[in-house]
Design a protein around this motif. Structure first.
Motif, mmCIF file in Angstrom:
data_model
loop_
_atom_site.group_PDB
_atom_site.id
_atom_site.type_symbol
_atom_site.label_atom_id
_atom_site.label_comp_id
_atom_site.label_asym_id
_atom_site.label_seq_id
_atom_site.Cartn_x
_atom_site.Cartn_y
_atom_site.Cartn_z
ATOM 1 N N THR A 73 0.871 -1.183 0.000
ATOM 2 C CA THR A 73 0.000 0.000 0.000
ATOM 3 C C THR A 73 0.904 1.227 0.000
ATOM 4 O O THR A 73 2.068 1.163 0.433
ATOM 5 N N SER A 74 0.361 2.347 -0.467
ATOM 6 C CA SER A 74 1.150 3.585 -0.506
ATOM 7 C C SER A 74 1.611 3.939 0.908
ATOM 8 O O SER A 74 2.763 4.356 1.110
ATOM 9 N N ALA A 75 0.723 3.769 1.900
ATOM 10 C CA ALA A 75 1.051 4.182 3.269
ATOM 11 C C ALA A 75 2.205 3.347 3.830
ATOM 12 O O ALA A 75 3.172 3.889 4.398
ATOM 13 N N ILE A 76 2.135 2.031 3.662
ATOM 14 C CA ILE A 76 3.180 1.167 4.240
ATOM 15 C C ILE A 76 4.512 1.388 3.525
ATOM 16 O O ILE A 76 5.575 1.473 4.161
ATOM 17 N N LEU A 77 4.472 1.518 2.199
ATOM 18 C CA LEU A 77 5.726 1.721 1.456
ATOM 19 C C LEU A 77 6.328 3.093 1.750
ATOM 20 O O LEU A 77 7.550 3.240 1.835
ATOM 21 N N SER A 78 5.476 4.093 1.947
ATOM 22 C CA SER A 78 5.985 5.428 2.297
ATOM 23 C C SER A 78 6.693 5.363 3.647
ATOM 24 O O SER A 78 7.759 5.973 3.842
ATOM 25 N N GLU A 79 6.107 4.593 4.578
ATOM 26 C CA GLU A 79 6.734 4.447 5.896
ATOM 27 C C GLU A 79 8.090 3.741 5.762
ATOM 28 O O GLU A 79 9.093 4.167 6.332
ATOM 29 N N MET A 80 8.110 2.690 4.939
ATOM 30 C CA MET A 80 9.356 1.919 4.822
ATOM 31 C C MET A 80 10.475 2.739 4.184
ATOM 32 O O MET A 80 11.616 2.724 4.650
ATOM 33 N N TYR A 81 10.147 3.459 3.111
ATOM 34 C CA TYR A 81 11.198 4.206 2.407
ATOM 35 C C TYR A 81 11.439 5.583 3.025
ATOM 36 O O TYR A 81 12.389 6.273 2.651
ATOM 37 N N GLY A 82 10.542 6.000 3.946
ATOM 38 C CA GLY A 82 10.720 7.281 4.628
ATOM 39 C C GLY A 82 10.507 8.470 3.711
ATOM 40 O O GLY A 82 11.083 9.540 3.933
#
Ligand SMILES: Nc1ncnc2c1ncn2[C@@H]1O[C@H](COP(=O)(O)OP(=O)(O)OP(=O)(O)O)[C@@H](O)[C@H]1O
Length: 257
Positions: A231-240
């Motif tokens: 999801t956009s939210a989880i990937l945004s969190e992972m890549y910062g």
């Protein structure tokens, strides 16, 4: 098929994993994503026994139902494609020897590991199927990156392994070569075969992959069905940083917001 329980592992003096727990069942097709240095390659090296975990009472790695394996036995179950493996071949190994070495669980030819006449024949056929029969005696150093990678895939698949491991397989490939590689990966994805892909490229996650594991700084950030983890939210969190994920016909693409 793969069970890692409370695994602690180092790369030299870097502690990469501290009590890692991951289980992968036979037949699963799994992608592992994570930023640079997250531990993806280290995870794969624990499977291929290039790295050993810290010995602890409550910790084990079980592969194909067993905790003890000779390397030769283990490699009969696994086909591997990675940049490290590509770098390990001597420049003088011929294309044919690269393919044949898949039977021997070895890099190149070794005097103590002799291939049978049947294995020679299958290696010839594989080389032809890869469209590389004309390069039979060409030395590895004279091949393009795309040709080298194709040979490694042929080598990995030649003994029909239970588990295929692709470690960032399309790095350095042009779009045509990358598409060819994804096709080989998809063809391999029958119900009885297992696939483990590490990648930085979301668009390499073929539709057959149904589980995604996100690793960040040696920890599992998310692990589950692809549609829940990607999801956009989880990937945004992972890549910062803010990213936007798009899905089309089972394929994914990532955009910077
Ligand atoms: N040979 C080595 N010696 C010391 N530390 C290492 C070595 N190889 C990797 N590391 C360290 O181990 C950690 C995990 O590295 P690893 O290569 O597993 O990450 P990765 O997720 O595969 O990264 P990348 O996406 O950049 O390939 C990193 O902190 C890295 O610096």
């Amino acid at each position: 098929m793969i069970e890692m329980k409370n695994v602690t592992a180092f790369q030299r003096d870097n502690k990469v994993f501290d009590n890692l727990n991951i289980t992968i069942e036979a037949g699963e097709k799994v992608a592992i994503l994570g930023p640079n240095g997250a531990g993806k390659s280290t995870f794969l090296k624990l499977i291929t026994r290039e790295i050993y975990p810290v010995v602890k009472d409550d910790s084990h790695i079980s592969l194909f139902g067993r905790q003890r394996f000779s390397l030769v036995e283990l490699r009969q179950h696994i086909g591997m494609v990675s940049q490290d493996l590509q770098d390990d071949y001597t420049p003088y190994t011929t294309a044919f020897e690269v393919i044949l070495s898949g039977f021997l669980g070895a890099i190149g030819q070794h005097d103590h590991l002799q291939a049978t006449a049947e294995q020679h024949q299958i290696a010839e056929q594989t080389l032809a199927r890869l469209g590389m029969a004309d390069y039979h005696d060409t030395m590895f150093q004279r091949l393009s990156t795309g040709q080298k990678r194709r040979l490694l895939v042929g080598r990995a698949l030649i003994h029909n392994p239970d588990l295929l491991i692709f470690d960032e397989p399309s790095n350095g490939l042009d779009i045509g070569a990358a598409a060819g590689l994804l096709k080989l990966m998809r063809d391999y994805c029958t119900p009885q075969h297992s696939l483990l892909l590490t990648t930085h490229h979301i668009d390499e996650i073929i539709p057959e992959i149904n589980r995604v594991i996100l690793i960040q700084k040696g920890r599992v950030l998310a692990d589950g069905p692809k549609q829940e983890v990607l999801t956009s939210a989880i990937l945004s969190e992972m890549y910062g940083l803010p990213v936007e994920l798009h899905q089309h016909n089972g394929w994914y693409r990532l955009w910077l917001e």
